[in-house]
Scaffold this active site. Structure first.
Site, PDB file in Angstrom:
ATOM      1  N   LYS A 198       0.843  -1.195   0.000  1.00 15.88           N
ATOM      2  CA  LYS A 198       0.000   0.000   0.000  1.00 15.88           C
ATOM      3  C   LYS A 198       0.881   1.248   0.000  1.00 15.88           C
ATOM      4  O   LYS A 198       0.681   2.168  -0.777  1.00 15.88           O
ATOM      5  CB  LYS A 198      -0.915  -0.039   1.233  1.00 15.88           C
ATOM      6  CG  LYS A 198      -1.840   1.135   1.335  1.00 15.88           C
ATOM      7  CD  LYS A 198      -2.821   0.968   2.486  1.00 15.88           C
ATOM      8  CE  LYS A 198      -3.589   2.262   2.695  1.00 15.88           C
ATOM      9  NZ  LYS A 198      -4.540   2.202   3.784  1.00 15.88           N
ATOM     10  N   GLU A 204      10.490  -4.688   4.520  1.00 14.14           N
ATOM     11  CA  GLU A 204      10.569  -6.099   4.116  1.00 14.14           C
ATOM     12  C   GLU A 204      10.264  -6.234   2.624  1.00 14.14           C
ATOM     13  O   GLU A 204      10.988  -6.895   1.863  1.00 14.14           O
ATOM     14  CB  GLU A 204       9.532  -6.930   4.899  1.00 14.14           C
ATOM     15  CG  GLU A 204       9.821  -7.082   6.377  1.00 14.14           C
ATOM     16  CD  GLU A 204       9.158  -6.010   7.224  1.00 14.14           C
ATOM     17  OE1 GLU A 204       8.881  -4.899   6.702  1.00 14.14           O
ATOM     18  OE2 GLU A 204       8.923  -6.270   8.414  1.00 14.14           O
ATOM     19  N   GLY A 256      -4.922  -1.788   4.782  1.00 10.61           N
ATOM     20  CA  GLY A 256      -4.087  -2.892   4.293  1.00 10.61           C
ATOM     21  C   GLY A 256      -4.709  -4.257   4.553  1.00 10.61           C
ATOM     22  O   GLY A 256      -4.795  -5.112   3.667  1.00 10.61           O
ATOM     23  N   ARG A 257      -5.173  -4.478   5.781  1.00 12.02           N
ATOM     24  CA  ARG A 257      -5.698  -5.805   6.130  1.00 12.02           C
ATOM     25  C   ARG A 257      -7.105  -6.035   5.601  1.00 12.02           C
ATOM     26  O   ARG A 257      -7.689  -7.096   5.838  1.00 12.02           O
ATOM     27  CB  ARG A 257      -5.630  -6.015   7.648  1.00 12.02           C
ATOM     28  CG  ARG A 257      -6.283  -4.922   8.473  1.00 12.02           C
ATOM     29  CD  ARG A 257      -5.906  -5.053   9.950  1.00 12.02           C
ATOM     30  NE  ARG A 257      -6.403  -3.942  10.751  1.00 12.02           N
ATOM     31  CZ  ARG A 257      -5.785  -2.775  10.900  1.00 12.02           C
ATOM     32  NH1 ARG A 257      -4.645  -2.551  10.262  1.00 12.02           N
ATOM     33  NH2 ARG A 257      -6.288  -1.834  11.675  1.00 12.02           N
ATOM     34  N   GLU A 342      -4.651  -6.682  14.796  1.00 16.68           N
ATOM     35  CA  GLU A 342      -4.172  -5.360  14.390  1.00 16.68           C
ATOM     36  C   GLU A 342      -5.338  -4.363  14.469  1.00 16.68           C
ATOM     37  O   GLU A 342      -5.130  -3.174  14.691  1.00 16.68           O
ATOM     38  CB  GLU A 342      -3.578  -5.408  12.978  1.00 16.68           C
ATOM     39  CG  GLU A 342      -2.689  -4.218  12.651  1.00 16.68           C
ATOM     40  CD  GLU A 342      -1.832  -4.401  11.404  1.00 16.68           C
ATOM     41  OE1 GLU A 342      -0.666  -4.807  11.514  1.00 16.68           O
ATOM     42  OE2 GLU A 342      -2.339  -4.137  10.300  1.00 16.68           O
ATOM     43  N   HIS A 373      -4.120 -33.223  17.294  1.00 17.43           N
ATOM     44  CA  HIS A 373      -2.949 -34.008  17.704  1.00 17.43           C
ATOM     45  C   HIS A 373      -1.848 -33.097  18.222  1.00 17.43           C
ATOM     46  O   HIS A 373      -0.680 -33.507  18.277  1.00 17.43           O
ATOM     47  CB  HIS A 373      -2.467 -34.863  16.533  1.00 17.43           C
ATOM     48  CG  HIS A 373      -3.538 -35.810  16.068  1.00 17.43           C
ATOM     49  ND1 HIS A 373      -3.703 -37.066  16.599  1.00 17.43           N
ATOM     50  CD2 HIS A 373      -4.540 -35.639  15.175  1.00 17.43           C
ATOM     51  CE1 HIS A 373      -4.751 -37.645  16.034  1.00 17.43           C
ATOM     52  NE2 HIS A 373      -5.284 -36.788  15.161  1.00 17.43           N
ATOM     53  N   LYS A 502       9.356  -0.783  14.362  1.00 16.33           N
ATOM     54  CA  LYS A 502       9.934  -0.440  13.052  1.00 16.33           C
ATOM     55  C   LYS A 502      10.998   0.644  13.231  1.00 16.33           C
ATOM     56  O   LYS A 502      12.089   0.569  12.678  1.00 16.33           O
ATOM     57  CB  LYS A 502       8.855   0.106  12.111  1.00 16.33           C
ATOM     58  CG  LYS A 502       7.903  -0.916  11.569  1.00 16.33           C
ATOM     59  CD  LYS A 502       7.000  -0.235  10.533  1.00 16.33           C
ATOM     60  CE  LYS A 502       5.781  -1.061  10.213  1.00 16.33           C
ATOM     61  NZ  LYS A 502       4.832  -0.369   9.345  1.00 16.33           N
TER      62      LYS A 502
HETATM   63  O1  F6P Z   1       3.232  -2.840   9.765  1.00 11.66           O
HETATM   64  C1  F6P Z   1       1.879  -3.080   9.651  1.00 11.66           C
HETATM   65  C2  F6P Z   1       1.387  -2.789   8.272  1.00 11.66           C
HETATM   66  O2  F6P Z   1       1.297  -1.430   8.075  1.00 11.66           O
HETATM   67  C3  F6P Z   1       0.059  -3.469   8.013  1.00 11.66           C
HETATM   68  O3  F6P Z   1      -1.007  -2.755   8.507  1.00 11.66           O
HETATM   69  C4  F6P Z   1       0.088  -3.626   6.542  1.00 11.66           C
HETATM   70  O4  F6P Z   1      -0.857  -4.549   6.108  1.00 11.66           O
HETATM   71  C5  F6P Z   1       1.512  -4.063   6.326  1.00 11.66           C
HETATM   72  O5  F6P Z   1       2.254  -3.310   7.282  1.00 11.66           O
HETATM   73  C6  F6P Z   1       2.065  -3.865   4.956  1.00 11.66           C
HETATM   74  O6  F6P Z   1       2.000  -2.530   4.550  1.00 11.66           O
HETATM   75  P1  F6P Z   1       2.175  -2.129   3.051  1.00 11.66           P
HETATM   76  O7  F6P Z   1       1.099  -2.755   2.254  1.00 11.66           O
HETATM   77  O8  F6P Z   1       2.132  -0.644   3.035  1.00 11.66           O
HETATM   78  O9  F6P Z   1       3.527  -2.633   2.590  1.00 11.66           O
END
Ligand code: F6P
Length: 539
Positions: A198, A204, A256-257, A342, A373, A502
């Site tokens: 987003k 990452e 995002g979620r 979240e 199990h 972060k």
């Molecule tokens: O760190 C949490 C977050 O902001 C989530 O809410 C989001 O889904 C995820 O990181 C990834 O964010 P982006 O889509 O901006 O890379």
């Protein structure tokens, strides 16, 4: 007396009661404590909620303004107050004739245009009209994390019977092992990379995206031509070198979620095609409609939320297990962890005041029968009560393996029955006696075989896991989270709690490389861990 206090009173009374007594006193309990939407049924009768408690819970939802907030969300108001944004994931699955406005402007035309472009691109890839530099695309790697990974990864697995496109892989972790293991078997010339973020700043995702670009550059003349971006930040996608025709945008009012319904779902579209993706949207729309129209006491997301509030905030059960007896929903618990924790893991209300009750629960789970199990021992005999939520399809997809599905089904029913019924000391003693034990040894062995029972569960049952059903299920959980958030008075749509870690990670990077002065400011444990890493990384 407030509704919360009345509920607490009701709960104290319920503590001394067995759920079986509720069934004994009420012939229609099973159907009355179930809610239907089409062929889908949510049975919450195996909980210790009685009619009085349910009335109070519904009253609580009313008093907390669930209906008003719901209208505000669907009406495009800025209900994400800490970020000043509307919350309109529902627009991403709205029908062709829907008009949804934010600040007076209809957002649907642009949204439809992007959806159509994403579908067209997916079909071009699937039909071999869009080619990699070595021919038709065989593999797609979606690089994203959190909401840019969990939803589409969960849905891609869930819809495996409909896979007829390229193989779709998901890479999220910044641990290089994830991307290395994924790319190992792939051919750069026939691989398409989706960078799904987003913000297009997530460390990452951007790190993995650069690694993928380097991997591709080793073999492909124009790596950027095999990259697609899904993001709200088109300046950043351009800076990364992705041509605008392969950038699929969305607005900041899609959290995002909550974003798998739009272009963040591109991996799903590539795997199962636009038609099946549309069916998933229709399912979600069906649940949206029900959520908006059904009275609160017959409203599936509202009741699921109220059952959750009863167990967590009223009975004090801190966790909730989600147990899909559906292997293809294996990623559902992880998806729900983000969606629920979240969203509702907040310590202050919308006005910034400390919450005067617990925030949302810890959500966890695994598919059945695997979990049986592993951790069900604790659920049956541990000292803590873990409310369980089972999901079950009447039919599997493997027609030639119907006997296996039958085993799956009976196991699911057996678990909720065992949680409810338990096994008394008397029955356990009889069992031991039948095995020939007597005296102290019979007593000792019998006590280990007692199940307290009276443990709550609900079951969501549906005919089969199809794209439509999946859409219904996910929308059900989204709205459940919304209702819980409204009742708790919190903002379910921000996530400030992920920021501090972060920031500290960024600040720690130079310390690993030997900035001793900065390291001195750290706590003793962190200093010790840094020393260890320096000693063991440079060897
Ligand atoms: O760190 C949490 C977050 O902001 C989530 O809410 C989001 O889904 C995820 O990181 C990834 O964010 P982006 O889509 O901006 O890379």
């Amino acid at each position: 007396m407030s509704v919360w206090s009345e509920l607490a009173k009701n709960q104290r009374f319920a503590e001394g009661r067995h759920i079986l007594d509720l069934f004994a006193a009420d012939d229609s309990r099973a159907s009355d404590f179930s809610v239907r939407l089409g062929d889908m049924v949510l049975d919450y009768s195996k909980t210790n909620i009685d009619r009085g408690a349910r009335d109070l819970l519904v009253q609580l939802a009313q008093e907390c303004g669930v209906e008003g907030r719901r209208a505000a969300m669907f009406g495009g108001e800025r209900i994400n107050e800490t970020e000043g944004r509307a919350v309109l994931h529902v627009a991403q699955r709205a029908g062709d004739d829907a008009v949804i406005t934010v600040d007076g402007a209809d957002v649907m035309p642009q949204l439809r245009e992007i959806r159509a472009r994403a579908y067209a691109f997916a079909e071009d890839v699937r039909q071999g009209r869009y080619l990699g530099q070595g021919g038709a695309i065989t593999d797609v790697v979606n690089i994203g994390i959190g909401g840019s990974d969990l939803g589409p990864a969960m849905a891609t697995l869930a819809l495996a019977p409909w896979h007829d496109g390229p193989r779709v892989h998901y890479v999220s972790n910044v641990d290089g092992a994830h991307i290395a293991d994924t790319l190992k078997g792939l051919t750069p010339e026939t691989t398409l990379v989706i960078v799904a973020s987003k913000t297009f700043t997530t460390i990452e995702t951007m790190t993995n995206a650069r690694t993928a670009r380097d991997w591709m550059a080793g073999r492909v003349a124009d790596p950027a031509a095999q990259f697609v971006a899904v993001s709200t930040a088109q300046d950043k996608t351009a800076a990364f070198g992705i041509a605008p025709e392969r950038v699929f945008g969305f607005e900041d009012w899609v959290g995002g979620r909550y974003s798998m319904w739009g272009p963040i779902g591109l991996g799903v579209m590539l795997a199962v095609g636009a038609q099946n993706f549309e069916a998933m949207l229709r399912g979600a729309r069906d649940m949206d409609q029900h959520f908006c129209d059904a009275p609160l006491d017959r409203n599936m997301p509202v009741l699921l939320a109220l059952v959750g509030l009863w167990h967590n905030q009223i009975c004090g059960h801190a966790t909730r297990a989600v147990l899909p007896y559906d292997q293809r929903l294996a990623r559902l618990p992880a998806y729900l962890q983000q969606l629920e924790m979240e969203s509702n893991g907040k310590r202050v209300d919308m006005a910034g005041r400390d919450l005067d009750r617990q925030s949302g629960p810890v959500v966890w789970g695994e598919p059945g029968t695997n979990g049986q199990h592993a951790f069900y021992q604790l659920i049956h005999q541990g000292t803590r009560v873990v409310p369980c939520e089972f999901l079950l399809a009447a039919q599997g997809h493997e027609r030639d393996l119907a006997h296996q599905h039958k085993l799956l089904v009976v196991n699911c029913l057996a678990q909720s029955e065992a949680l409810l019924q338990g096994r008394s000391l008397q029955d356990a003693r009889a069992l031991m006696a039948a095995k020939g034990l007597d005296g102290d040894e019979l007593d000792r062995q019998a006590r280990h075989r007692v199940f307290p029972g009276n443990r709550p569960s609900s079951t969501l049952i549906y005919p089969q896991l199809t794209p439509f059903t999946l859409g219904q299920i996910i929308a059900l959980y989204e709205h459940r989270v919304f209702v819980e958030g409204v009742v708790l008075g919190i903002n379910s749509f921000d996530q400030w709690g992920v920021e501090l870690g972060k920031e500290l990670a960024v600040a720690l990077a130079p310390l690993l490389d030997g900035d001793d002065a900065a390291a001195a400011s750290k706590d003793p444990s962190t200093r010790q861990l840094l020393d260890y890493l320096r000693a063991h990384q440079n060897g």
